[in-house]
Design an enzyme around this catalytic site. Structure first.
Site, short mmCIF file in Angstrom:
data_model
loop_
_atom_site.label_atom_id
_atom_site.label_comp_id
_atom_site.label_asym_id
_atom_site.label_seq_id
_atom_site.Cartn_x
_atom_site.Cartn_y
_atom_site.Cartn_z
N HIS A 139 0.81 -1.22 0.00
CA HIS A 139 0.00 0.00 0.00
C HIS A 139 0.85 1.27 0.00
CE1 HIS A 139 0.34 -0.31 4.52
NE2 HIS A 139 0.45 1.00 4.39
N ASP A 169 0.02 -7.62 1.33
CA ASP A 169 0.45 -6.23 1.49
C ASP A 169 1.97 -6.10 1.55
OD1 ASP A 169 0.10 -3.50 1.61
OD2 ASP A 169 -0.20 -3.45 3.78
N GLY A 240 3.68 6.63 8.97
CA GLY A 240 4.94 6.59 8.24
C GLY A 240 5.76 5.35 8.53
N ASN A 241 5.29 4.51 9.47
CA ASN A 241 6.01 3.28 9.79
C ASN A 241 5.71 2.13 8.83
OD1 ASN A 241 6.27 4.17 13.06
ND2 ASN A 241 7.87 2.86 12.23
N SER A 242 4.74 2.28 7.94
CA SER A 242 4.40 1.19 7.02
C SER A 242 5.62 0.70 6.26
CB SER A 242 3.36 1.67 6.00
OG SER A 242 2.06 1.43 6.44
N GLY A 298 -9.08 -25.31 -5.08
CA GLY A 298 -10.35 -25.10 -5.76
C GLY A 298 -11.54 -25.56 -4.95
N GLN A 300 -14.47 -24.26 -1.69
CA GLN A 300 -15.00 -23.30 -0.74
C GLN A 300 -15.00 -23.99 0.62
OE1 GLN A 300 -18.71 -21.42 -1.81
NE2 GLN A 300 -18.14 -21.29 -3.97
N ILE A 301 -14.42 -23.33 1.62
CA ILE A 301 -14.27 -23.94 2.93
C ILE A 301 -14.82 -23.03 4.02
CG2 ILE A 301 -12.33 -25.46 2.40
CD1 ILE A 301 -10.44 -23.29 3.31
#
Length: 502
Positions: A139, A169, A240-242, A298, A300-301
């Site tokens: 980000h 991220d 600002g730590n990202s 593949g 759905q859980i």
């Protein structure tokens, strides 16, 4: 009015992301408690409770931590065509004036197209190699047109984005010039809850800053992505730590600072860092290929609740319940069915759906894995060759419009109708045409528009099939019945108690 605490990212700058904030925290000198007081259940007392100073570690690692400055172009045009800029009327979609006002919004008063706004943002990062590779957050750089890195000695160096991974991220960038940069190492082991950690970054654009605290918790899921597995730390993490590193007392990276839980944007002692064990593989993929390829089953859980475990005859709630295997997927080709519970991957136990997703994704495409599957009351091993995780698909569901042929299960607060009688619901199953929000079924998560496909493992086509399954289960002494339910494009299981069954 009291503000509700929110999860915020640690990016500093003129972007839509709210940044973090807080004060610098210095380590305290703590006296050592008596040995006998520290002994718990026969465990030996630690030699020290806290280090007297982090200065030596900070001196060693700080040169590898940098400030990441990003330039981005922000459009002045609204993304929502139904609302214009300040002072402009709201025009409904389809109105003859919509196109006119939308064009007016895109242009200035003199008929000239409005110029895009150039924004700046700032985060942190750290060198992981002498030749200039830097880890930061996705980000921080995802909308960047230009990236610059400011080193500890004040030198500004242009950089390029090597690759990003939105799901975790994480991002990898590289400086365009120079060599022999100071760098830090990944920690070889995961930290324990209670271990000391040191956060280094560039909060508020002040320059290199250090804070310290402990690991408060591990495995946190904050809803940031499908592979959430955050460290929670109480070392103040600020705006600002990202992208900045979290170190252990040996000066090794145990995490990458990403977000905080805060009512105001400032630190309240709840920060989140991407753990090293997640970051290392992602960063290596970005460095080698510029992108991340993940393994794919593949399916759905969903979690195994106590009611579901009781219905299936499981001893506990460990594992991931398969709601539906996707047609043509590796799981379907291997014979995995709806209602199966995956309890281990390569003999490594699975606690829940999140852990299963992380394990499968981390193994990568084309890997052969052995899944331990609970099926029809017995455990078995299923060998699967993983595929490649496809691009994200956004499911869209149109709520059905109830018509006729309804039947009430009043004790559950349900009104059901055959799917075939509801426009857009398909030809299979029974639709929840109406529901009492305070009823038993609503408390279990059922909602209007859901399609019940199966009850107690049998397909249903009319409301009486559902009521009969509940009544039969109660007669046989079962506490709950598993309903296989479709909501839009997603399928899951709901355990409905037989207490209210007729």
């Amino acid at each position: 009015m009291t503000k509700r605490p929110t999860i915020r990212t640690a990016l500093l700058g003129a972007v839509a992301v709210t940044a973090l904030g807080a004060a610098v925290s210095a380590p305290s000198l703590l006296s050592t408690a008596p040995a006998q007081a520290a002994q718990i259940a026969g465990q030996p007392a630690p030699s020290t409770i806290a280090p007297g100073s982090f200065a030596d570690v900070v001196d060693r690692v700080s040169p590898a931590v940098v400030s990441v400055k990003v330039k981005m172009v922000e459009s002045n045009a609204s993304d929502d065509e139904e609302s214009g800029p300040q002072g402009m009327p709201n025009i409904p979609k389809g109105d003859p004036l919509e196109r006119f006002f939308h064009q007016f919004q895109q242009r200035g008063m003199g008929g000239q197209k409005a110029k895009p706004h150039v924004g700046m943002a700032q985060g942190s990062g750290f060198f992981i190699s002498a030749d200039g590779y830097i880890v930061t957050n996705n980000h921080v750089v995802e909308n960047a047109t230009d990236v610059e890195v400011v080193t500890q000695d004040g030198k500004t160096v242009p950089a390029t984005v090597v690759g990003t991974d939105k799901k975790t991220d994480l991002a990898l960038i590289k400086v365009k010039s120079g060599a022999n940069y100071p760098f830090v190492q990944w920690a070889p082991a995961v930290p324990r809850v209670g271990d000391w950690v040191i956060a280094v970054g560039n909060p508020f654009g002040l320059g290199g800053t250090v804070t310290a605290g402990i690991v408060s918790a591990r495995g946190r899921d904050i809803g940031a992505g499908p592979y959430d597995d955050f460290l929670q730390i109480d070392a103040p993490v600020n705006r600002g730590n990202s992208g900045g590193p979290t170190f252990n007392v040996e000066g090794q990276v145990v995490g990458i600072n990403t977000a905080i839980f805060s009512p105001s944007g400032g630190s309240v002692g709840i920060g989140f860092a991407i753990p090293t064990e997640v970051a290392k593989g992602v960063i290596q993929d970005l460095r080698d290929k510029g992108s991340v390829a993940r393994g794919w089953l593949g399916i759905q859980i969903q979690p195994v609740t106590a009611d579901i475990a009781d219905s299936l005859g499981l001893k506990d709630t460990k594992g991931a319940l398969v709601a539906e295997p996707q047609k043509g997927s590796p799981a379907a080709d291997a014979g995995i069915k709806s209602g199966d519970v995956i309890t281990a991957v390569n003999n490594d136990a699975v606690d829940g759906p999140k852990e299963l997703s992380r394990k499968i994704a981390g193994l990568g495409p084309d890997k052969k894995v052995a899944l331990t599957v609970y099926h029809d009351g017995n455990s078995k091993q299923v060998d699967v060759t993983l595929g490649t995780l496809p691009n994200d698909q956004q499911a869209k569901a149109d709520a059905p419009k109830p018509q006729d042929e309804k039947a009430q299960l009043s004790s559950y607060g349900l009104t059901l109708a055959p799917a075939a009688s509801i426009a857009g619901a398909g030809s299979s199953g029974v639709v929840v045409a109406d529901i009492d929000p305070d009823g038993t079924a609503a408390q279990k998560g059922l909602q209007t528009g859901d399609v019940i496909l199966e009850a107690a493992g049998k397909s249903v086509s009319k409301p009486s099939d559902v009521s009969a399954a509940l009544a039969d289960a109660k007669k046989d002494g079962h506490k709950a019945v598993l309903l296989r339910v479709k909501t839009g494009d997603n399928v899951r299981y709901v355990a409905l108690s037989t207490t209210n069954a007729g």
